[in-house]
Design a protein around this motif. Sequence first.
Motif, PDB file in Angstrom:
ATOM      1  N   LEU A  17      36.287  36.529  29.907  1.00  0.00           N
ATOM      2  CA  LEU A  17      35.357  36.426  29.024  1.00  0.00           C
ATOM      3  C   LEU A  17      33.838  36.159  29.271  1.00  0.00           C
ATOM      4  CD1 LEU A  17      37.642  34.247  26.517  1.00  0.00           C
ATOM      5  CD2 LEU A  17      37.117  36.637  26.167  1.00  0.00           C
ATOM      6  N   SER A  18      33.429  36.919  30.337  1.00  0.00           N
ATOM      7  CA  SER A  18      32.005  36.754  30.904  1.00  0.00           C
ATOM      8  C   SER A  18      31.289  37.895  30.542  1.00  0.00           C
ATOM      9  CB  SER A  18      31.991  36.451  32.405  1.00  0.00           C
ATOM     10  OG  SER A  18      32.624  37.684  33.236  1.00  0.00           O
ATOM     11  N   LYS A  19      30.128  37.942  30.751  1.00  0.00           N
ATOM     12  CA  LYS A  19      28.980  39.221  30.653  1.00  0.00           C
ATOM     13  C   LYS A  19      29.497  40.400  31.595  1.00  0.00           C
ATOM     14  CE  LYS A  19      24.797  36.256  30.104  1.00  0.00           C
ATOM     15  NZ  LYS A  19      23.658  35.798  30.583  1.00  0.00           N
ATOM     16  N   ARG A  20      30.451  40.149  32.677  1.00  0.00           N
ATOM     17  CA  ARG A  20      30.826  41.244  33.489  1.00  0.00           C
ATOM     18  C   ARG A  20      32.054  41.666  32.868  1.00  0.00           C
ATOM     19  NH1 ARG A  20      29.930  39.916  39.894  1.00  0.00           N
ATOM     20  NH2 ARG A  20      30.758  38.067  39.040  1.00  0.00           N
ATOM     21  N   VAL A  21      33.123  40.997  32.427  1.00  0.00           N
ATOM     22  CA  VAL A  21      34.412  41.328  32.132  1.00  0.00           C
ATOM     23  C   VAL A  21      34.995  40.599  30.840  1.00  0.00           C
ATOM     24  CG1 VAL A  21      35.477  39.817  33.645  1.00  0.00           C
ATOM     25  CG2 VAL A  21      36.642  41.661  32.929  1.00  0.00           C
ATOM     26  N   LYS A  22      35.490  41.175  30.042  1.00  0.00           N
ATOM     27  CA  LYS A  22      35.996  40.491  28.875  1.00  0.00           C
ATOM     28  C   LYS A  22      37.615  40.026  29.299  1.00  0.00           C
ATOM     29  CE  LYS A  22      37.117  40.635  23.932  1.00  0.00           C
ATOM     30  NZ  LYS A  22      37.060  41.393  22.640  1.00  0.00           N
ATOM     31  N   PHE A  23      38.416  40.889  29.518  1.00  0.00           N
ATOM     32  CA  PHE A  23      39.729  40.543  30.056  1.00  0.00           C
ATOM     33  C   PHE A  23      40.159  41.350  31.346  1.00  0.00           C
ATOM     34  CE2 PHE A  23      40.138  40.249  25.600  1.00  0.00           C
ATOM     35  CZ  PHE A  23      40.493  38.799  25.568  1.00  0.00           C
ATOM     36  N   VAL A  24      40.666  40.853  32.269  1.00  0.00           N
ATOM     37  CA  VAL A  24      41.336  41.569  33.325  1.00  0.00           C
ATOM     38  C   VAL A  24      42.452  42.469  33.005  1.00  0.00           C
ATOM     39  CG1 VAL A  24      42.056  41.299  35.846  1.00  0.00           C
ATOM     40  CG2 VAL A  24      40.446  39.825  34.955  1.00  0.00           C
ATOM     41  N   ASN A  25      42.136  43.788  32.952  1.00  0.00           N
ATOM     42  CA  ASN A  25      43.352  44.716  32.559  1.00  0.00           C
ATOM     43  C   ASN A  25      43.444  45.834  33.788  1.00  0.00           C
ATOM     44  OD1 ASN A  25      43.813  43.518  30.078  1.00  0.00           O
ATOM     45  ND2 ASN A  25      42.191  44.633  29.046  1.00  0.00           N
ATOM     46  N   LYS A  26      42.583  45.533  34.680  1.00  0.00           N
ATOM     47  CA  LYS A  26      43.012  46.669  35.964  1.00  0.00           C
ATOM     48  C   LYS A  26      42.008  45.909  37.209  1.00  0.00           C
ATOM     49  CE  LYS A  26      38.845  49.381  34.033  1.00  0.00           C
ATOM     50  NZ  LYS A  26      38.731  48.839  32.970  1.00  0.00           N
ATOM     51  N   PRO A  27      42.501  46.247  38.273  1.00  0.00           N
ATOM     52  CA  PRO A  27      41.941  45.522  39.398  1.00  0.00           C
ATOM     53  C   PRO A  27      40.443  45.754  39.510  1.00  0.00           C
ATOM     54  CG  PRO A  27      43.765  46.996  40.350  1.00  0.00           C
ATOM     55  CD  PRO A  27      43.550  47.220  38.686  1.00  0.00           C
ATOM     56  N   SER A  28      39.762  46.926  38.920  1.00  0.00           N
ATOM     57  CA  SER A  28      38.183  46.826  39.152  1.00  0.00           C
ATOM     58  C   SER A  28      37.629  45.847  38.138  1.00  0.00           C
ATOM     59  CB  SER A  28      37.670  48.163  38.558  1.00  0.00           C
ATOM     60  OG  SER A  28      38.077  48.590  37.356  1.00  0.00           O
ATOM     61  N   ASP A  29      38.300  45.225  37.372  1.00  0.00           N
ATOM     62  CA  ASP A  29      37.959  44.025  36.477  1.00  0.00           C
ATOM     63  C   ASP A  29      38.218  42.586  36.992  1.00  0.00           C
ATOM     64  OD1 ASP A  29      37.753  45.969  34.094  1.00  0.00           O
ATOM     65  OD2 ASP A  29      40.010  45.116  33.352  1.00  0.00           O
ATOM     66  N   ILE A  30      38.442  42.633  38.266  1.00  0.00           N
ATOM     67  CA  ILE A  30      38.667  41.374  38.992  1.00  0.00           C
ATOM     68  C   ILE A  30      36.969  41.015  39.625  1.00  0.00           C
ATOM     69  CG2 ILE A  30      39.635  40.095  40.689  1.00  0.00           C
ATOM     70  CD1 ILE A  30      41.902  42.047  40.567  1.00  0.00           C
ATOM     71  N   HIS A  31      36.688  39.646  39.104  1.00  0.00           N
ATOM     72  CA  HIS A  31      35.392  39.260  39.626  1.00  0.00           C
ATOM     73  C   HIS A  31      35.767  37.677  39.749  1.00  0.00           C
ATOM     74  CE1 HIS A  31      33.096  42.535  38.609  1.00  0.00           C
ATOM     75  NE2 HIS A  31      33.749  42.637  37.431  1.00  0.00           N
ATOM     76  N   TYR A  32      35.739  37.350  41.240  1.00  0.00           N
ATOM     77  CA  TYR A  32      36.314  36.020  41.647  1.00  0.00           C
ATOM     78  C   TYR A  32      35.163  35.212  41.310  1.00  0.00           C
ATOM     79  CZ  TYR A  32      40.073  38.521  44.123  1.00  0.00           C
ATOM     80  OH  TYR A  32      41.169  39.529  44.272  1.00  0.00           O
ATOM     81  N   LEU A  33      35.621  33.846  40.974  1.00  0.00           N
ATOM     82  CA  LEU A  33      34.764  32.883  40.804  1.00  0.00           C
ATOM     83  C   LEU A  33      34.172  32.322  42.148  1.00  0.00           C
ATOM     84  CD1 LEU A  33      36.550  30.995  38.002  1.00  0.00           C
ATOM     85  CD2 LEU A  33      34.252  32.412  37.755  1.00  0.00           C
ATOM     86  N   LYS A  34      33.094  31.719  42.087  1.00  0.00           N
ATOM     87  CA  LYS A  34      32.299  31.147  43.170  1.00  0.00           C
ATOM     88  C   LYS A  34      33.250  30.359  44.339  1.00  0.00           C
ATOM     89  CE  LYS A  34      28.074  29.161  44.757  1.00  0.00           C
ATOM     90  NZ  LYS A  34      26.803  28.333  44.289  1.00  0.00           N
ATOM     91  N   LYS A  35      33.199  30.798  45.341  1.00  0.00           N
ATOM     92  CA  LYS A  35      34.051  29.917  46.500  1.00  0.00           C
ATOM     93  C   LYS A  35      35.605  29.970  46.246  1.00  0.00           C
ATOM     94  CE  LYS A  35      30.317  27.132  48.164  1.00  0.00           C
ATOM     95  NZ  LYS A  35      29.754  25.924  48.887  1.00  0.00           N
ATOM     96  N   VAL A  36      35.912  30.747  45.559  1.00  0.00           N
ATOM     97  CA  VAL A  36      37.564  30.714  45.147  1.00  0.00           C
ATOM     98  C   VAL A  36      38.327  31.089  46.530  1.00  0.00           C
ATOM     99  CG1 VAL A  36      39.511  31.919  44.251  1.00  0.00           C
ATOM    100  CG2 VAL A  36      37.683  31.061  43.074  1.00  0.00           C
ATOM    101  N   PRO A  37      37.858  32.094  47.304  1.00  0.00           N
ATOM    102  CA  PRO A  37      38.565  32.409  48.502  1.00  0.00           C
ATOM    103  C   PRO A  37      38.586  31.016  49.427  1.00  0.00           C
ATOM    104  CG  PRO A  37      37.424  34.171  48.121  1.00  0.00           C
ATOM    105  CD  PRO A  37      37.059  33.146  47.039  1.00  0.00           C
ATOM    106  N   ASP A  38      37.491  30.553  49.630  1.00  0.00           N
ATOM    107  CA  ASP A  38      37.275  29.452  50.283  1.00  0.00           C
ATOM    108  C   ASP A  38      38.275  28.039  49.867  1.00  0.00           C
ATOM    109  OD1 ASP A  38      35.324  30.568  51.945  1.00  0.00           O
ATOM    110  OD2 ASP A  38      33.691  29.884  50.591  1.00  0.00           O
ATOM    111  N   ALA A  39      38.212  28.001  48.538  1.00  0.00           N
ATOM    112  CA  ALA A  39      39.023  26.933  47.875  1.00  0.00           C
ATOM    113  C   ALA A  39      40.539  27.207  48.209  1.00  0.00           C
ATOM    114  CB  ALA A  39      39.008  26.822  46.456  1.00  0.00           C
ATOM    115  N   ILE A  40      41.052  28.391  48.335  1.00  0.00           N
ATOM    116  CA  ILE A  40      42.287  28.606  48.365  1.00  0.00           C
ATOM    117  C   ILE A  40      42.855  28.358  49.907  1.00  0.00           C
ATOM    118  CG2 ILE A  40      44.360  30.374  48.584  1.00  0.00           C
ATOM    119  CD1 ILE A  40      42.897  31.263  45.679  1.00  0.00           C
ATOM    120  N   ARG A  41      41.929  28.906  50.839  1.00  0.00           N
ATOM    121  CA  ARG A  41      42.023  28.425  52.084  1.00  0.00           C
ATOM    122  C   ARG A  41      42.074  27.094  52.632  1.00  0.00           C
ATOM    123  NH1 ARG A  41      38.258  31.271  53.704  1.00  0.00           N
ATOM    124  NH2 ARG A  41      36.497  29.696  54.072  1.00  0.00           N
ATOM    125  N   ILE A  42      41.125  26.257  51.907  1.00  0.00           N
ATOM    126  CA  ILE A  42      41.256  24.725  52.216  1.00  0.00           C
ATOM    127  C   ILE A  42      42.544  24.174  51.697  1.00  0.00           C
ATOM    128  CG2 ILE A  42      39.992  22.739  51.115  1.00  0.00           C
ATOM    129  CD1 ILE A  42      37.498  24.032  51.120  1.00  0.00           C
TER     130      ILE A  42
END
Length: 178
Positions: A17-42
Amino acid sequence: MNKAVFLDRDGVINEVLSKRVKFVNKPSDIHYLKKVPDAIRILNNAGFKVFVVTNQGGVGLGYLTEAGLERIHSTMKKDLKAQGGIIEEFASCTHKPYEGCACRKPEAGMIISLAENHNIDLSLSYMAGDREADIEAGRKAGCTTILIAEENEGNLADHHFPSLFEAAVFLSSKEQGE
């Protein structure tokens, strides 16, 4: 027994529900929130197994297929692993909203099932989400709860952070202090 962090998906890991994507219905709709990969690694480095528990009623309603959902989750798992973060498993409730199943958050079915299958001690684990249903599911499962949102109106959760990254830093430092 293992300890875990259970994460909601939309609004915690990726935009919805952002300016870039309403819902994630396909892989191209994936937009990670800031620093999420870092968070998961931590979280991984702090000794937590990381799981995603997500309501995906769009499948039950016909907006997305089970195979399409699996492609999205496979892409996310691969993307995050390439950046050093490991998600053990995605659990999804694909029932229609209000169908009354035991897996759809705010019920705790997905969390409890993952805990049983992966030898998780829920009393040492956390549920992080951006909505009241996520927090309620975590409580029902016996987890400590974390609200990922700008504000913690009504003190919904045990802890509150504006981002998953800040929550991960907190949990990591808490683990190092114990």
